[in-house]
Each structure stands twice: as C-alpha cells, then as structure tokens.
Design an enzyme around this catalytic site. Structure first.
Site, PDB file in Angstrom:
ATOM      1  N   THR A  97       9.483   5.400  -2.640  1.00  0.00           N
ATOM      2  CA  THR A  97      10.887   4.970  -2.556  1.00  0.00           C
ATOM      3  C   THR A  97      10.886   3.492  -2.199  1.00  0.00           C
ATOM      4  OG1 THR A  97      11.476   7.151  -1.709  1.00  0.00           O
ATOM      5  CG2 THR A  97      13.117   5.409  -1.465  1.00  0.00           C
ATOM      6  N   LYS A 172      17.333   7.417  -6.083  1.00  0.00           N
ATOM      7  CA  LYS A 172      16.712   7.903  -4.840  1.00  0.00           C
ATOM      8  C   LYS A 172      17.485   7.389  -3.614  1.00  0.00           C
ATOM      9  CE  LYS A 172      13.935   9.623  -1.911  1.00  0.00           C
ATOM     10  NZ  LYS A 172      13.935  11.032  -1.595  1.00  0.00           N
ATOM     11  N   LYS A 240      13.651   2.469   6.695  1.00  0.00           N
ATOM     12  CA  LYS A 240      13.345   1.598   5.542  1.00  0.00           C
ATOM     13  C   LYS A 240      14.341   1.857   4.408  1.00  0.00           C
ATOM     14  CE  LYS A 240      10.538   3.451   2.815  1.00  0.00           C
ATOM     15  NZ  LYS A 240      10.481   4.302   1.632  1.00  0.00           N
TER      16      LYS A 240
HETATM   17  P1  NAP Z   1       2.959   8.318   4.612  1.00  0.00           P
HETATM   18  O1  NAP Z   1       2.449   9.655   4.966  1.00  0.00           O
HETATM   19  O2  NAP Z   1       3.209   7.335   5.694  1.00  0.00           O
HETATM   20  O3  NAP Z   1       1.943   7.658   3.538  1.00  0.00           O
HETATM   21  C1  NAP Z   1       2.081   6.323   3.165  1.00  0.00           C
HETATM   22  C2  NAP Z   1       0.901   5.933   2.300  1.00  0.00           C
HETATM   23  O4  NAP Z   1       1.021   4.536   1.968  1.00  0.00           O
HETATM   24  C3  NAP Z   1      -0.460   6.093   2.988  1.00  0.00           C
HETATM   25  O5  NAP Z   1      -1.392   6.498   2.019  1.00  0.00           O
HETATM   26  C4  NAP Z   1      -0.750   4.667   3.462  1.00  0.00           C
HETATM   27  O6  NAP Z   1      -2.127   4.377   3.641  1.00  0.00           O
HETATM   28  C5  NAP Z   1      -0.224   3.876   2.292  1.00  0.00           C
HETATM   29  N1  NAP Z   1       0.050   2.477   2.611  1.00  0.00           N
HETATM   30  C6  NAP Z   1       1.017   1.979   3.407  1.00  0.00           C
HETATM   31  N2  NAP Z   1       0.968   0.639   3.435  1.00  0.00           N
HETATM   32  C7  NAP Z   1      -0.064   0.275   2.617  1.00  0.00           C
HETATM   33  C8  NAP Z   1      -0.604  -0.974   2.210  1.00  0.00           C
HETATM   34  N3  NAP Z   1      -0.082  -2.139   2.648  1.00  0.00           N
HETATM   35  N4  NAP Z   1      -1.658  -0.977   1.367  1.00  0.00           N
HETATM   36  C9  NAP Z   1      -2.182   0.190   0.921  1.00  0.00           C
HETATM   37  N5  NAP Z   1      -1.711   1.419   1.260  1.00  0.00           N
HETATM   38  C10 NAP Z   1      -0.658   1.446   2.101  1.00  0.00           C
HETATM   39  O7  NAP Z   1       4.345   8.422   3.794  1.00  0.00           O
HETATM   40  P2  NAP Z   1       4.901   9.614   2.892  1.00  0.00           P
HETATM   41  O8  NAP Z   1       5.774  10.464   3.735  1.00  0.00           O
HETATM   42  O9  NAP Z   1       3.797  10.202   2.099  1.00  0.00           O
HETATM   43  O10 NAP Z   1       5.875   8.777   1.921  1.00  0.00           O
HETATM   44  C11 NAP Z   1       5.386   8.031   0.822  1.00  0.00           C
HETATM   45  C12 NAP Z   1       6.583   7.505   0.026  1.00  0.00           C
HETATM   46  O11 NAP Z   1       7.372   8.627  -0.434  1.00  0.00           O
HETATM   47  C13 NAP Z   1       7.543   6.626   0.833  1.00  0.00           C
HETATM   48  O12 NAP Z   1       8.071   5.635   0.006  1.00  0.00           O
HETATM   49  C14 NAP Z   1       8.644   7.618   1.245  1.00  0.00           C
HETATM   50  O13 NAP Z   1       9.870   6.963   1.504  1.00  0.00           O
HETATM   51  C15 NAP Z   1       8.707   8.514   0.022  1.00  0.00           C
HETATM   52  N6  NAP Z   1       9.198   9.869   0.249  1.00  0.00           N
HETATM   53  C16 NAP Z   1       8.765  10.595   1.324  1.00  0.00           C
HETATM   54  C17 NAP Z   1       9.247  11.899   1.504  1.00  0.00           C
HETATM   55  C18 NAP Z   1       8.825  12.749   2.681  1.00  0.00           C
HETATM   56  O14 NAP Z   1       9.497  13.761   2.940  1.00  0.00           O
HETATM   57  N7  NAP Z   1       7.761  12.419   3.410  1.00  0.00           N
HETATM   58  C19 NAP Z   1      10.126  12.449   0.581  1.00  0.00           C
HETATM   59  C20 NAP Z   1      10.521  11.704  -0.531  1.00  0.00           C
HETATM   60  C21 NAP Z   1      10.040  10.404  -0.686  1.00  0.00           C
HETATM   61  P3  NAP Z   1      -2.831   4.696   5.073  1.00  0.00           P
HETATM   62  O15 NAP Z   1      -3.164   6.142   5.036  1.00  0.00           O
HETATM   63  O16 NAP Z   1      -4.022   3.814   5.079  1.00  0.00           O
HETATM   64  O17 NAP Z   1      -1.832   4.337   6.130  1.00  0.00           O
END
Ligand code: NAP
Length: 296
Positions: A97, A172, A240
């Site tokens: 997102t 989204k 965010k």
């Molecule tokens: P998350 O668990 O925090 O995972 C984030 C990922 O991004 C991790 O693999 C992290 O790597 C990587 N990352 C962050 N900054 C980085 C950088 N500068 N360089 C390289 N890798 C980086 O988040 P999530 O919940 O999976 O969400 C991922 C996306 O989906 C977000 O945009 C979120 O808004 C969206 N989303 C989430 C949900 C939900 O329910 N969780 C639902 C719909 C959409 P590290 O492991 O090294 O930190």
C-alpha cells in the site's frame, strides 16, 4: 513449465503470499532485508537471493510486498534494486500500500527499461494472505493485468481491474479510510458499553449479529474486549495509510472531517509507543480517555 517468479518482502503479508506461490508450483526467488525471514521459504524450496537485483535477474515476474513508498522506491529504483537486474519484457507487481503517485513514478521508470508494472495492493490481512484468499485491486494496463491474472489467482480469491497505474493504490486508500473509521467507531462504542456495565462478550455477540457489525467487529471485536492486540496489521502501517489519505485528499480538494479526527487518534496511539501492535490497539487510547481499566 511455469515461469520463475520473484518475491521481495517476506513480512506478515508477504510470507503467506510467497508460500502460496510455491504451493501453486511456481519456481520462486525470494529476498528479504532481514535474512532470517526467508528461512521458511528456503525450507519449502524457494531460492534465497542476496539482493533485489539478483531476484529480478532470475525472474520473469517480480512481486513486491513492502512497508511503504520509500521502501518500494528503494527496492525497485535503488542501488542493487529490481530495475538493475531486470530483463526487458518482465513485469513488476507491487502489492504494497503506497502513494498512488509513487506507483505511477515506478511504472514510468520501469517502462524506460521495457518493463511493465502493476500496482496491485490487497484487501485482506494476515489470515487471508496465509489462506490465499486476498482480493487484489489492480492499476496498470488491462492487457498486462489479464496476462498475469494466474499469478494473482495463486495468492487470492478475486481481483478487480480499477484503471491505469496508480488507480489500484487509490482504491486501497479508499478502503483503508473506511477500515480506520470503522475500527475507531467500534472502539469508542465498546468502551461506552463496557463503562455502562454491559457484558463485553454479549455486546460483541450482539454487534456481530446485527446491522452494527463490520469486517473490523467480526475480525477483531472479541480480541479487543480482551485487550489482545497481536499484530495482523500494525498501527504504524495504518498511520502511514492515513497520512497518504491526507496527502491525496488535499491534492484533490476533498474534505475529510471524520478521517482527519480518526487520523489524530491513531497518531495519539502511535505516540504512546503502540506502533508495532495491531491497529485495534486504538481501543486502549479510548479506554484511557474514558478512565476505565482492562478489567471493567
Ligand atoms: P511487515 O510485516 O512490516 O513487512 C514489511 C516488509 O517490508 C518486510 O519484509 C520488511 O523487511 C520490508 N521492508 C521495509 N522497509 C524496507 C526497506 N527500506 N528495504 C527493504 N525492505 C524493507 O508489513 P505487512 O503487514 O506485511 O505489510 C506489507 C504491506 O502490505 C504494507 O504496505 C501494508 O500497508 C500492506 N497491507 C498490510 C495488511 C495487513 O493486514 N498486515 C493488509 C493489507 C495491506 P524486514 O523484514 O527486513 O523489516
């Protein structure tokens, strides 16, 4: 033979999505900034690359599932990034997102290399990512969407084509505006009912059997009254998204009175050190404001 897929970002969402691609039989090349999160994928047969560049050099389609716009820009456009290794004719599918304008910027940079890009953020959370029942909201060329639908089907139960690049990202944000407001409304009402003395379990049961229910009340109502905020969607990520909504609604001159107040309340929760908990932790801020403790 199915084509090689690359997957970058094995966090809460990405790890489940990537596993479903392996289950569907795709040869998978993965990368995660913190290496340990790739171990589970390696065990089920994925190749673990050392950089986003190495992922794209080995793959015809590259999926990214990263925290925010700077992370996606860094991974795709930065040093050792996806565009350094990518082959002409490949496709990038960004499921994160992010800002719709950053989606368009990345699509334009990809096009200079003869590469197509889809913004394909998802509806659904951790459970849907694991079960392969996400819903994709897709922006980009319609033909590119249709050509890559099989990959989305391996990770989700449905997808919608919204329009040109950036439109998936806009859709989204529309959805997360509603999710944020819904959960704030739920937290506020639950705190009222608890302070009045209604049995919290009964209250959630009634809400979920009537027109007062929402996706949020069904998924999180029971855990909120128990004070359990195990992270499915981190508060910092909702903050965010609310900031992206603020930027984009300002650009389009759209007044958002309710979203603005809700954004302030989520920011309060963040300032109180609750960033990494589930965004339903907004319940704790409301309890504190109403002067009630966990046991009531
Ligand atoms: P998350 O668990 O925090 O995972 C984030 C990922 O991004 C991790 O693999 C992290 O790597 C990587 N990352 C962050 N900054 C980085 C950088 N500068 N360089 C390289 N890798 C980086 O988040 P999530 O919940 O999976 O969400 C991922 C996306 O989906 C977000 O945009 C979120 O808004 C969206 N989303 C989430 C949900 C939900 O329910 N969780 C639902 C719909 C959409 P590290 O492991 O090294 O930190």
């Amino acid at each position: 033979m199915l084509r090689q897929i690359g997957f970058i970002g094995l966090g809460i969402m990405g790890s489940g999505m990537a596993k479903n691609l392996v289950k569907a039989g795709y040869p998978l090349n993965v990368y995660n900034r913190s290496l340990e999160k790739a171990e589970g994928l390696e065990k089920i047969g994925a190749f673990v690359a050392k950089s986003p560049k190495e992922v794209s050099a080995r793959s015809g389609a590259i999926i990214t599932m990263l925290s925010d716009s700077p992370a996606v820009e860094n991974v795709i456009l930065g040093d050792n990034g996806v565009l350094e290794g990518i082959r002409k004719g490949s496709v990038i599918v960004d499921c994160s997102t992010i800002s719709p304008r950053v989606s368009v910027k990345i699509a334009n940079e990809a096009e200079k290399k003869g590469v197509e890009m889809l913004d394909a953020p998802v509806a659904g959370s951790k459970r849907q990512a694991e079960e392969g029942t996400l819903i994709f909201l897709v922006g980009g060329k319609k033909q590119v969407y249709e050509d890559n639908m099989q990959i989305l089907k391996a990770m989700g139960k449905n997808s919608f084509y919204i329009g040109q690049n950036g439109m998936g990202s806009y859709m989204k944000l529309v959805m997360n505006m509603i999710n944020a407001i819904n959960l704030q409304a739920l937290a506020e009402a639950l705190v009222f009912g608890m302070k009045a003395g209604i049995d919290p379990d009964l209250m959630v049961e009634i809400i979920n059997s009537t027109g007062a229910r929402s996706g949020g009340s069904e998924a999180k109502g029971k855990s909120m009254i128990k004070g359990n905020y195990e992270t499915a969607f981190a508060l910092k990520l909702m903050c965010k998204d609310m900031n992206l909504v603020r930027e984009e609604t300002r650009n389009l001159d759209v007044p958002t009175p309710t979203t603005s107040i809700v954004n302030e309340l989520y920011t309060m929760a963040k300032v109180k050190g609750k960033s990494d908990l589930d965004y339903s932790v907004i319940m704790e801020v409301m309890k504190e404001m109403a002067g009630i403790s966990q046991k009531q």
